[in-house]
Each structure stands twice: as structure tokens, then as C-alpha cells.
Design a protein around this motif. Structure first.
Motif, PDB file in Angstrom:
ATOM      1  N   GLY A  11       0.812  -1.212   0.000  1.00 44.71           N
ATOM      2  CA  GLY A  11       0.000   0.000   0.000  1.00 44.71           C
ATOM      3  C   GLY A  11       0.843   1.258   0.000  1.00 44.71           C
ATOM      4  O   GLY A  11       2.052   1.215  -0.238  1.00 44.71           O
ATOM      5  N   SER A  55      -2.676  -1.582  -3.430  1.00 46.27           N
ATOM      6  CA  SER A  55      -3.891  -0.814  -3.149  1.00 46.27           C
ATOM      7  C   SER A  55      -4.026   0.294  -4.185  1.00 46.27           C
ATOM      8  O   SER A  55      -3.062   0.638  -4.876  1.00 46.27           O
ATOM      9  CB  SER A  55      -3.821  -0.205  -1.752  1.00 46.27           C
ATOM     10  N   ILE A  88      -1.201  -1.544   4.054  1.00 40.40           N
ATOM     11  CA  ILE A  88      -2.502  -1.201   3.461  1.00 40.40           C
ATOM     12  C   ILE A  88      -3.482  -0.945   4.596  1.00 40.40           C
ATOM     13  O   ILE A  88      -3.643  -1.798   5.478  1.00 40.40           O
ATOM     14  CB  ILE A  88      -3.002  -2.351   2.557  1.00 40.40           C
ATOM     15  N   HIS A 143     -10.966  -1.346  -1.076  1.00 39.93           N
ATOM     16  CA  HIS A 143      -9.921  -2.377  -1.185  1.00 39.93           C
ATOM     17  C   HIS A 143     -10.447  -3.718  -0.655  1.00 39.93           C
ATOM     18  O   HIS A 143     -10.252  -4.767  -1.276  1.00 39.93           O
ATOM     19  CB  HIS A 143      -8.666  -1.967  -0.417  1.00 39.93           C
TER      20      HIS A 143
END
Lengths: 313, 249
Positions: free
Chosen positions: A204, A230, A262, A268
Motif C-alpha cells: 500500500g 492498493s 494497506i 480495497h
């Protein structure tokens, strides 16, 4: 009796696993006959793969140089012609099917059932709405063809072991010349395919740079995993768009998903709802990802990830 | 007149945490913030940029929905659309019916380009653009992240599962847009005042010879199954231990 036509997705040489997953979805309809349509420039190898899927009765092959690239304006009129006599036409809910199937539906004069995640009956299906925050059960009218896309993360791939007949057909559709393929760019990484991998390692925004993303690639290679990201990491330019996991990226269902750095935004999480095991590594112990993770580890990813890779031996 | 038509849908704002009604007939929309569908906002922004490049003369915003949708169309006009059409209905509408209304408007207005969001974030159907292209027998390109207009053609880059795909399509064409195409502008107060004077026509579904109603019967709406709360491990050694035990590494 349901007679189902599945539109095969392929890359010109090999069948995409989304086709085998669509077959599994179709097979949930009791007593259904399942045929697969392969539209390609050179279809022999692809058709052979489709014919080997368990549960498939017949493979319809349309070979035409115009079918080299999957252009909706070219493929849809041919599929609409092939659909005559079928009660259902299914395609995968990948970017391929999402592009083509609504065009097929319009040519057949029906709306589409998008993203089937469960089959409740020949005309009753469950599908996610509001980015998966609600599950809608719909019943399509019995008198009209059902055109649908299949949420591939919700179904296992049909096994091999079939031996369907392969039949060459000519749908006799007029094809337009107003749409032309120019090019395609995508990474050929040698890593497992994100959409179908059993293990996925995703990074992420906390990675901070494209350079630091090497940590993710390295861990993924150690695990034999595909790499994901992400939306924040993609938007920041750390990795290309085709690695994006989530509502607006890929929806996946690996055996194990490693979410590293993340936070776990809803969009997501929609992409990984069907993951068997979610492992989260994040320095913020309050991050929403920990509410959905099966295994959580709070700490600095820049220390943990190399340590984890080393511990794997 | 070189015209661009843009579809604008009124949806529950993307920041709202959506909840299913206790009677399982739908989701709670009463008292919830409503906005332009984010993908449609990107479509509108792109239309405005094409006009600002001198490649179009007029941007027409079209919506199909309840009377309150005028709010979203006023926002579209404040962003810079020149005029708007609201096809007013309180009924649920099948994607194919929406496409048929857009088709009738396209036949009357003759846009050289129609831009729609790749999907609405409420029903997540993702059908209208492709259906409209089929009904008009014109090119389509979905999930566009780059659009260049020149010489009666559009060269578009699409976001596909394998990466990026570039197509060339003859105009008129119908394009659906993805997130990374642009970042929509913010509306300024003077523009909101100006937007009040811009034309907004209200029509009915019957004006276009289309019938109201959903495509499918809603059997029920359920909340998604929830995941069980997991465990927190204290270090890498414990993490590896748990993963090995589950046979995952």
C-alpha cells in the motif's frame, strides 16, 4: 431446460481461467447443457482447452482474422447471433466480459445480470451492489434470454477431464470497421497471475516509493506469490494499474492474502472478501484492515518484511 | 454545433457507509447524502477539458432520476456544463431502458462524443455505455484512462486486466471512463450562481417512448456475510508459526 452459452476469454493462444470459472457457475443451474463459444483468429489450441473442461457439451468455434483482438463492437454481434436457441449467455466479469456482454445484452433486447456471485435457480441470482456492502438477489423473467457476467472470484475453476465436441460455425454477422486495435502494454513478469494466484502479496501507500516496492516483489518471489497493490499505491505511481486490487481493480480470491502497509479502505476490502486467509502487516494498530484480517501483525513493515522473508528460509 | 453528451447519475455519496434496510427490500437512502456518481464526475470533467481545448462547442449533461436529481445537474452546470436535461422518474429503471433514452436524446442532439462513468457506485451494473453504443451501432471503449480527440477519431487507452489497451475509434463514439482519467475540478461559488441561469429541461420517460420499471424482480437485499475477527500475533516468529500450522507457507 437451461441451455447455456459461455463466451470464452483468451489471449489469442490460451484459455483464460475465467472461462473455467464461468463453467462452474453455469453448472450450478440444475440440468443445464453448457456450450462454450471461442471467437479467435486461430482457435484450435483454445478450443481444445475449452473442450477438455468437465461439464462442457460442445465448443462452438468462430475463426476469423477480425477476432484476433477482443473488440466488443466486433465480437458482440457474432455472439448475439450464436445466442439463438440458448436460454442463457454467460461471460466472465473481467474487463473482457464487462466490455462485451452488455453490448450482447442490448443486441438481444435485455438488460444484463452483472457479477453473479451465487446461483439460486435458473433465473435467480445473487450479486453484489454498493461495492459489496449489500447483496442483491434478483429474478430474471423466464421468457427472455438471461445475459450475465460471472464474478470469477466466487467460483472455483471447472476441472479438466471433459471431451466436448468441437464444431466450427459461421454466425454470419455483419462486422463494423469503426473500431481498431492499436496496442496493448502489460508487464510479463514471470510471476503468477494476480487474478488466479493462490498466494498474493500486496503493498500500500506506506511503502512510500516505487523503489521500496522491491520489498513486496522480493517477498512475493520467496512465497511464489503474485503481486498486488492498493489503489493508493497505484495512484501514487509506485506500480502499474494492472496490479490494483479492489472494487475498481481486480477482485480476487487467493488462499492467502498478505496486505502490507494497506489501511483497508472499504473499496480495497471489496476486492479480497473471498480470500481464504488475510494477513495484515501495518504499523497502525487501529487501521481498519485489522478488523477483517485473520492474522495481524502490528509494526514497521520495513523491519518486518525482510525479517519475514528471512524466516521463510 | 460540436456537442458532447455526458451522463450524470445521482447516487448515495461514496463516503456514506451503506446499510441494508431491516425488511431486506433495499438499502437505506432516506436522509443520506447524495452526490454525482464519481465516475460520471470524471466523464463531465473530461468533456469540459475537451471543450476548453477548443474541440467542442457545448457540453450537455443528461440525467434520469427523481426530481431531486436537479441538484446534481445544477452541480454539473456549475462545473461548466452548458445545459442539462432531466428525464424525471421515481421508478427503478432497467439499464437497457436507460440506454434507450440516451439513444433517443443522442439521435436528437447528435453529439460527436458521449461520455459516461464506467459504472454507478450504487447498483454497480456497468452496462449503460456499452448498451448505448450497441443501440446506436457506434464504437465503444470502456474504462478509458486517456482520451485524445483528433481528425474525427478518438484514440483511447483502456484499463484492462492485463494492463493498458489502446484503441482507435471513429466518431461519434460512446466512451466510459475510469478513475485515472482526470481529477474533477472543484465548483466555485460564483459558478453556482451562474449555473442557476443555465437551461435545465425536465422531460418524462414517456417522452422517449420508453416504459418505466426495473429489469429484474428484487427478491431481497442482504448485508454481506461478515468475517470472523482474527488474531494478532506479536512477532515474525509467531506469524511464521501460525502460517506453517495452516499450511500456507
Amino acid at each position: 431446460m437451461s441451455k447455456i452459452l459461455i463466451v470464452a476469454e483468451h489471449d489469442g493462444a490460451k484459455l483464460n481461467v475465467s472461462t473455467a470459472k464461468s463453467v462452474t457457475c453455469a453448472a450450478k443451474i440444475a440440468g443445464a447443457t453448457i456450450d462454450v463459444a471461442v471467437l479467435a483468429a486461430d482457435a484450435a489450441a483454445i478450443a481444445a482447452e475449452a473442450a477438455a473442461l468437465a461439464g462442457v457439451s460442445k465448443v462452438l468455434v468462430v475463426e476469423n482474422a477480425a477476432n484476433k483482438e477482443p473488440l466488443a463492437a466486433i465480437l458482440a454481434p457474432q455472439i448475439a447471433k450464436l445466442a439463438a436457441g440458448y436460454t442463457h449467455v454467460f461471460g466472465p466479469s473481467t474487463t473482457f466480459g464487462k466490455d462485451i456482454m452488455p453490448r450482447v445484452a442490448a443486441l438481444l433486447g435485455v438488460s444484463q445480470v452483472s457479477d453473479i456471485m451465487a446461483v439460486d435457480g435458473s433465473h435467480t441470482f445473487k450479486r453484489p451492489i454498493y461495492a459489496g456492502n449489500a447483496i442483491l438477489t434478483v429474478e430474471a423473467p423466464a421468457g427472455a434470454p438471461v445475459v450475465a457476467t460471472v464474478r470469477v472470484a466466487s467460483f472455483e475453476a471447472a476441472a479438466a477431464g471433459g471431451s466436448a465436441a468441437i464444431e466450427k460455425v459461421d454466425p454470419g454477422a455483419a462486422l463494423p470497421s469503426h473500431t481498431r486495435f492499436v496496442s496493448r502494454s502489460g508487464a510479463t513478469t514471470g510471476r503468477p497471475d494476480l487474478q488466479s494466484a493462490a498466494k498474493v502479496v500486496s503493498g500500500g501507500r506506506a511503502l512510500g516509493s516505487a523503489e521500496n516496492f522491491k520489498l513486496i516483489y522480493s517477498l512475493a518471489d520467496k512465497l511464489g506469490a503474485a503481486v498486488g497493490a492498493s489503489r493508493a499505491a497505484v495512484d501514487a505511481g509506485y506500480v502499474p494499474n494492472d496490479l490494483q486490487v479492489g472494487q475498481t481493480g481486480k477482485i480476487i480470491a487467493p488462499q492467502v492474502y498478505f496486505a502490507i502497509g494497506i489501511s483497508g479502505a472499504i473499496q480495497h476490502m471489496t476486492g479480497i472478501k473471498d480470500a481464504r486467509t488475510i494477513v495484515a502487516i501495518n504499523k497502525d494498530g487501529e487501521a481498519p484492515i485489522f478488523e477483517s484480517a485473520d492474522i495481524g501483525l502490528v509494526g514497521d513493515l520495513f523491519t518486518i518484511v525482510p525479517e519475514f522473508e528471512k524466516a521463510l528460509g | 454545433m460540436r456537442r458532447i453528451m455526458v451522463g450524470v447519475k445521482r447516487v448515495v455519496d461514496y463516503n456514506v457507509r451503506v446499510r441494508v434496510k431491516p425488511d431486506n427490500t433495499g438499502v437505506i437512502t432516506e436522509g443520506v447524502k447524495m452526490s454525482i456518481n464519481p465516475f460520471d464526475e470524471i466523464a463531465l470533467e473530461q468533456a469540459l477539458r475537451i471543450k476548453e481545448q477548443g474541440l467542442a462547442d457545448e457540453v450537455l449533461a443528461v440525467s434520469i432520476g427523481p426530481s431531486d436529481t436537479q441538484q446534481q445537474l445544477r452541480t454539473a452546470l456549475a462545473m461548466g456544463a452548458d445545459r442539462a436535461i432531466l428525464v424525471q422518474t421515481d421508478a427503478a429503471m432497467a439499464p437497457l431502458s436507460l440506454a434507450r433514452i440516451f439513444q433517443k436524446i443522442a439521435e436528437a442532439e447528435q453529439p460527436f462524443l458521449t461520455l459516461l462513468g464506467k459504472q454507478a457506485i450504487d447498483d454497480d451494473n456497468g452496462q449503460t455505455a456499452q448498451m448505448l453504443a450497441a443501440l446506436l451501432d457506434r464504437p465503444q471503449a470502456t474504462s478509458c484512462s486517456k482520451i485524445d480527440i483528433a481528425d474525427g477519431k478518438a484514440t483511447v487507452t483502456r484499463e484492462v486486466d492485463s494492463g493498458l489497451e489502446t484503441l482507435e475509434v471513429d466518431l461519434p463514439a460512446v466512451l466510459s471512463v475510469d478513475l485515472r482519467l482526470n481529477e474533477p475540478r472543484y465548483v466555485k461559488l460564483p459558478d453556482i450562481m451562474k449555473a442557476k441561469k443555465k437551461p435545465l429541461d425536465v422531460k418524462s420517460v414517456a417522452d422517449y417512448g420508453v416504459t418505466e420499471g426495473a429489469a429484474f424482480r428484487t427478491v431481497k437485499v442482504d448485508p454481506p456475510p461478515s468475517r470472523q475477527k482474527g488474531i494478532i500475533v506479536k512477532d515474525v516468529a509467531e506469524l511464521v508459526g501460525v502460517l506453517k500450522q495452516k499450511g500456507l507457507v
